[in-house]
Scaffold this motif. Structure first.
Motif, short mmCIF file in Angstrom:
data_model
loop_
_atom_site.label_atom_id
_atom_site.label_comp_id
_atom_site.label_asym_id
_atom_site.label_seq_id
_atom_site.Cartn_x
_atom_site.Cartn_y
_atom_site.Cartn_z
N HIS A 167 8.89 11.83 -12.94
CA HIS A 167 8.81 13.41 -12.78
C HIS A 167 7.75 14.05 -13.72
O HIS A 167 7.24 14.83 -13.17
CB HIS A 167 10.31 13.66 -13.50
CG HIS A 167 10.16 15.36 -13.59
ND1 HIS A 167 10.44 16.11 -12.78
CD2 HIS A 167 10.28 15.96 -14.83
CE1 HIS A 167 10.54 17.42 -13.11
NE2 HIS A 167 10.39 17.10 -14.45
N LEU A 168 7.19 13.52 -14.79
CA LEU A 168 6.21 13.96 -15.63
C LEU A 168 4.83 13.98 -14.57
O LEU A 168 4.09 14.92 -14.87
CB LEU A 168 6.20 13.44 -16.93
CG LEU A 168 7.47 13.40 -17.68
CD1 LEU A 168 7.28 12.65 -18.95
CD2 LEU A 168 7.49 15.11 -18.34
N MET A 169 4.57 12.72 -13.96
CA MET A 169 3.46 12.80 -13.20
C MET A 169 3.44 13.76 -12.25
O MET A 169 2.28 14.26 -11.92
CB MET A 169 3.40 11.33 -12.86
CG MET A 169 2.86 10.42 -13.92
SD MET A 169 2.60 8.61 -13.32
CE MET A 169 4.14 8.09 -13.87
N GLN A 170 4.54 13.78 -11.50
CA GLN A 170 4.59 14.73 -10.37
C GLN A 170 4.38 16.08 -10.67
O GLN A 170 3.77 16.72 -10.28
CB GLN A 170 5.84 14.46 -9.58
CG GLN A 170 5.97 13.16 -8.82
CD GLN A 170 7.41 12.91 -8.47
OE1 GLN A 170 8.29 13.57 -8.84
NE2 GLN A 170 7.34 11.87 -7.40
N LYS A 171 5.24 16.48 -11.94
CA LYS A 171 4.62 17.75 -12.38
C LYS A 171 3.30 18.17 -12.75
O LYS A 171 2.95 19.13 -12.96
CB LYS A 171 5.75 17.75 -13.65
CG LYS A 171 5.60 19.10 -14.55
CD LYS A 171 6.64 19.06 -15.67
CE LYS A 171 6.17 20.33 -16.59
NZ LYS A 171 7.14 20.13 -17.72
N ASP A 172 2.52 17.13 -12.99
CA ASP A 172 1.22 17.21 -13.48
C ASP A 172 0.29 16.90 -12.24
O ASP A 172 -1.09 16.72 -12.44
CB ASP A 172 0.64 16.51 -14.63
CG ASP A 172 -0.43 17.15 -15.48
OD1 ASP A 172 -0.89 18.17 -15.03
OD2 ASP A 172 -0.63 16.50 -16.57
N SER A 173 0.68 17.26 -10.96
CA SER A 173 -0.33 16.97 -9.84
C SER A 173 -0.49 15.77 -9.35
O SER A 173 -1.60 15.36 -8.69
CB SER A 173 -1.22 17.86 -9.84
OG SER A 173 -0.90 19.32 -10.08
N PHE A 174 0.07 14.47 -9.99
CA PHE A 174 -0.39 13.18 -9.44
C PHE A 174 0.77 13.00 -8.47
O PHE A 174 1.86 13.58 -8.08
CB PHE A 174 0.22 12.19 -10.52
CG PHE A 174 -0.80 11.89 -11.60
CD1 PHE A 174 -1.43 10.50 -11.74
CD2 PHE A 174 -0.69 12.97 -12.59
CE1 PHE A 174 -2.34 10.79 -12.75
CE2 PHE A 174 -1.56 12.67 -13.88
CZ PHE A 174 -2.51 11.76 -13.85
N THR A 175 0.09 12.27 -7.23
CA THR A 175 0.74 12.08 -6.02
C THR A 175 1.02 10.70 -5.82
O THR A 175 0.24 9.80 -6.13
CB THR A 175 -0.18 12.54 -4.66
OG1 THR A 175 -0.58 13.86 -5.05
CG2 THR A 175 0.41 12.34 -3.51
N LEU A 176 2.42 10.22 -5.35
CA LEU A 176 2.74 8.80 -5.11
C LEU A 176 1.83 8.31 -3.77
O LEU A 176 1.77 9.00 -2.96
CB LEU A 176 4.26 9.14 -4.90
CG LEU A 176 4.91 7.64 -4.73
CD1 LEU A 176 4.68 6.80 -5.82
CD2 LEU A 176 6.30 7.61 -4.07
N GLN A 177 1.34 7.26 -4.32
CA GLN A 177 0.69 6.61 -2.95
C GLN A 177 1.19 5.49 -2.50
O GLN A 177 0.99 5.23 -1.25
CB GLN A 177 -0.69 5.97 -3.67
CG GLN A 177 -1.56 7.20 -4.45
CD GLN A 177 -2.04 8.18 -3.44
OE1 GLN A 177 -2.66 7.54 -2.39
NE2 GLN A 177 -2.05 9.30 -3.64
N THR A 178 2.01 4.53 -3.40
CA THR A 178 2.69 3.32 -3.03
C THR A 178 3.55 3.00 -4.04
O THR A 178 3.26 3.17 -5.22
CB THR A 178 1.41 2.30 -2.53
OG1 THR A 178 2.25 1.12 -1.89
CG2 THR A 178 0.77 1.68 -3.91
N VAL A 179 4.24 2.01 -3.72
CA VAL A 179 5.18 1.15 -4.51
C VAL A 179 4.70 -0.45 -4.47
O VAL A 179 4.54 -0.77 -3.23
CB VAL A 179 6.81 1.32 -4.17
CG1 VAL A 179 7.50 0.25 -5.22
CG2 VAL A 179 7.24 2.65 -4.04
#
Length: 162
Positions: free
Chosen positions: A135-147
């Motif tokens: 949640h913190l990464m998404q809040k700081d504009s990081f984008t999920l790339q892969t699992v």
């Protein structure tokens, strides 16, 4: 609280904090502990890696690092990033009794100051899919790339372009 870059003399305190954090985690897979080999590189005086530590008195209570060697991710990193200059955010740990008190936010703000002075194209961060740090990464504009899986640990990979 004092925030400063860890030095070779902080190595033992770093490993003690890591042990306490892992022992008290609800899910042991949330943290991939630093190996001795990684510590050899990270805690050299001439290392370009940066691990910030939050100290209360002489006690290390939290860490957050920036690591320039991301070759471990070459097989899962999206191809468009292969020729770009990136660094990994990692070793995010907070002593159990100080979680959710803003310590990590202070470390992240300090690390951002260092990051802005570097010539980087992107930041990479990973987290177990169930960890609050997603949640913190998404809040700081990081984008999920892969699992993916690393050393037997499932991770979400996030990227933020600089």
């Amino acid at each position: 609280m004092i925030i400063r870059k860890l030095t070779p003399s902080d190595r033992e305190a770093f490993f003690q904090l890591s042990k306490v954090v892992v022992e008290t985690l609800e899910n042991k897979d949330w943290l991939i502990p630093m190996t001795e080999e990684e510590a050899e590189v990270t805690f050299r005086d001439d290392s370009e890696n940066v691990v910030l530590g939050a100290f209360i008195g002489n006690t290390l209570v939290a860490t957050l690092g920036l690591f320039h060697d991301i070759h471990d991710y070459a097989d899962v990193l999206p191809e468009r990033f292969h020729l770009l200059k990136g660094a990994e955010i990692g070793e995010a740990m907070v002593r159990p009794d100080l979680r959710r008190t803003g310590v990590m936010s202070k470390l992240w703000a300090s690390l951002k100051g260092i990051i802005h002075s570097l010539d980087l194209d992107f930041l990479l961060a990973t987290a177990h899919p169930d960890n609050i740090s997603n949640h913190l990464m998404q809040k700081d504009s990081f984008t999920l790339q892969t699992v993916f899986e690393r050393r037997g640990y499932v991770r979400n990979m996030y990227i933020k372009e600089c």
